[in-house]
Design a protein around this motif. Structure first.
Motif, PDB file in Angstrom:
ATOM      1  N   TYR A  16       5.583  -5.053 -15.570  1.00 31.63           N
ATOM      2  CA  TYR A  16       5.203  -3.812 -14.351  1.00 31.63           C
ATOM      3  C   TYR A  16       6.440  -3.312 -13.938  1.00 31.63           C
ATOM      4  O   TYR A  16       7.558  -3.721 -13.764  1.00 31.63           O
ATOM      5  CB  TYR A  16       4.482  -5.244 -13.285  1.00 31.63           C
ATOM      6  N   PHE A  17       6.541  -2.590 -12.657  1.00 33.07           N
ATOM      7  CA  PHE A  17       7.152  -1.795 -11.918  1.00 33.07           C
ATOM      8  C   PHE A  17       7.496  -2.679 -10.580  1.00 33.07           C
ATOM      9  O   PHE A  17       6.516  -2.739  -9.773  1.00 33.07           O
ATOM     10  CB  PHE A  17       6.432  -0.259 -11.560  1.00 33.07           C
ATOM     11  N   ASN A  19       9.400  -2.898  -7.001  1.00 35.15           N
ATOM     12  CA  ASN A  19       8.553  -2.334  -5.663  1.00 35.15           C
ATOM     13  C   ASN A  19       9.857  -1.821  -5.257  1.00 35.15           C
ATOM     14  O   ASN A  19       9.641  -1.642  -4.130  1.00 35.15           O
ATOM     15  CB  ASN A  19       8.100  -3.581  -4.938  1.00 35.15           C
ATOM     16  N   ASN A  21      11.576   0.499  -6.032  1.00 37.07           N
ATOM     17  CA  ASN A  21      11.233   2.031  -6.710  1.00 37.07           C
ATOM     18  C   ASN A  21      10.986   2.397  -5.906  1.00 37.07           C
ATOM     19  O   ASN A  21       9.910   2.666  -5.592  1.00 37.07           O
ATOM     20  CB  ASN A  21      10.693   1.897  -8.594  1.00 37.07           C
ATOM     21  N   PRO A  23       9.722   6.004  -3.802  1.00 37.17           N
ATOM     22  CA  PRO A  23       8.487   6.971  -4.504  1.00 37.17           C
ATOM     23  C   PRO A  23       8.895   8.717  -4.398  1.00 37.17           C
ATOM     24  O   PRO A  23       8.250   9.236  -4.444  1.00 37.17           O
ATOM     25  CB  PRO A  23       7.510   6.495  -3.013  1.00 37.17           C
ATOM     26  N   VAL A  36      13.535   4.129 -13.664  1.00 39.33           N
ATOM     27  CA  VAL A  36      12.774   3.533 -13.371  1.00 39.33           C
ATOM     28  C   VAL A  36      12.895   2.417 -13.464  1.00 39.33           C
ATOM     29  O   VAL A  36      13.035   2.338 -14.666  1.00 39.33           O
ATOM     30  CB  VAL A  36      11.881   3.873 -13.009  1.00 39.33           C
ATOM     31  N   THR A  95       3.938   9.462 -12.385  1.00 42.97           N
ATOM     32  CA  THR A  95       3.147   8.734 -12.461  1.00 42.97           C
ATOM     33  C   THR A  95       3.083   8.135 -14.442  1.00 42.97           C
ATOM     34  O   THR A  95       3.387   8.412 -15.359  1.00 42.97           O
ATOM     35  CB  THR A  95       1.735   8.718 -12.930  1.00 42.97           C
ATOM     36  N   SER A  97       3.280   4.845 -16.444  1.00 46.96           N
ATOM     37  CA  SER A  97       2.215   3.320 -15.988  1.00 46.96           C
ATOM     38  C   SER A  97       2.379   2.577 -18.082  1.00 46.96           C
ATOM     39  O   SER A  97       3.292   3.429 -18.324  1.00 46.96           O
ATOM     40  CB  SER A  97       0.437   3.686 -16.291  1.00 46.96           C
ATOM     41  N   GLY A 111       4.445  -6.658  -8.467  1.00 51.09           N
ATOM     42  CA  GLY A 111       4.239  -5.093  -8.772  1.00 51.09           C
ATOM     43  C   GLY A 111       3.126  -4.682  -9.011  1.00 51.09           C
ATOM     44  O   GLY A 111       2.547  -5.421  -9.646  1.00 51.09           O
ATOM     45  N   TYR A 112       3.307  -3.341  -9.517  1.00 51.99           N
ATOM     46  CA  TYR A 112       1.835  -2.605 -10.291  1.00 51.99           C
ATOM     47  C   TYR A 112       2.525  -2.039 -11.471  1.00 51.99           C
ATOM     48  O   TYR A 112       3.169  -2.253 -11.919  1.00 51.99           O
ATOM     49  CB  TYR A 112       1.684  -1.744  -9.666  1.00 51.99           C
ATOM     50  N   CYS A 115       3.021   3.596 -11.287  1.00 53.44           N
ATOM     51  CA  CYS A 115       4.954   3.285 -10.383  1.00 53.44           C
ATOM     52  C   CYS A 115       4.410   4.601 -10.466  1.00 53.44           C
ATOM     53  O   CYS A 115       4.207   5.698 -11.321  1.00 53.44           O
ATOM     54  CB  CYS A 115       5.627   3.481 -11.230  1.00 53.44           C
ATOM     55  N   SER A 116       4.308   5.457  -9.405  1.00 55.61           N
ATOM     56  CA  SER A 116       4.210   7.055  -8.742  1.00 55.61           C
ATOM     57  C   SER A 116       5.062   7.410  -7.815  1.00 55.61           C
ATOM     58  O   SER A 116       5.876   7.209  -6.805  1.00 55.61           O
ATOM     59  CB  SER A 116       3.375   7.494  -8.250  1.00 55.61           C
TER      60      SER A 116
END
Length: 173
Positions: A16-17, A19, A21, A23, A36, A95, A97, A111-112, A115-116
């Motif tokens: 995951y990326f 948090n 990072n 935006p 990133v 973006t 992924s 995290g997700y 990442c955008s």
């Protein structure tokens, strides 16, 4: 037709990326890359993770096709190259992924797997440090940096009210 998705592998790598990072990526006029942070939960084995980068305009970024996690390492920085086609002072959305099979897509985590960021190149440099007084807010003052752009010939105070909104941009004779 509907196809049932793959079941989540709780023993999988969970990539995951971070948090942390930002935006908004602001690059100096001579910058050619940015990074990133990408993390994983299980760092015991080496792992190669495919990476996908999508920008609405082709030829702006060079995103690596994969990222290597050495054994015992749970965090790597992904280096994104900015190509010559990028225009100054124009925002470019990007973006990134990782494929679903490398994630814990239904688990609560920090995290997700995507990442955008908005990337902009500019030549603003610090001109002065000072206080920004706002009479509307009963004379309240905030510490700010006054910046100058030689290419645009103007000054700015970035986000003077701290709301994440517009910048205060001006010129003077």
């Amino acid at each position: 037709p509907y196809e049932k998705g793959a079941q989540m592998d709780l023993n999988g790598p969970n990539v995951y990326f971070s948090n942390y990072n930002t935006p908004e990526v602001v690059l100096a006029s001579d910058a050619t890359e940015f990074e990133v942070a990408l993390l994983r939960s299980d760092a015991k084995d080496a792992l190669t993770v495919p990476l996908k980068g999508v920008c609405t305009i082709d030829g702006i970024f060079d995103v690596p096709e994969s990222v290597e996690f050495p054994s015992g390492v749970d965090s790597v920085n992904v280096k994104i190259t900015v190509l010559d086609k990028i225009e100054m002072f124009k925002n470019y959305p990007l973006t990134l992924s990782v494929p679903e099979e490398y994630t814990h897509q239904y688990a609560l985590q920090d995290g997700y797997p995507a990442c955008s960021v908005e990337v902009v190149k500019e030549d603003y440099v610090t001109y002065a440090e000072g206080l920004f007084y706002d009479t509307f807010w009963e004379g309240t003052a905030w510490a700010h940096t006054l910046q100058y752009s030689k290419l645009l010939g103007n000054y700015r105070i970035k986000n003077p009210w701290g709301t994440g909104g517009e910048d205060f941009v001006f010129t003077w004779d």
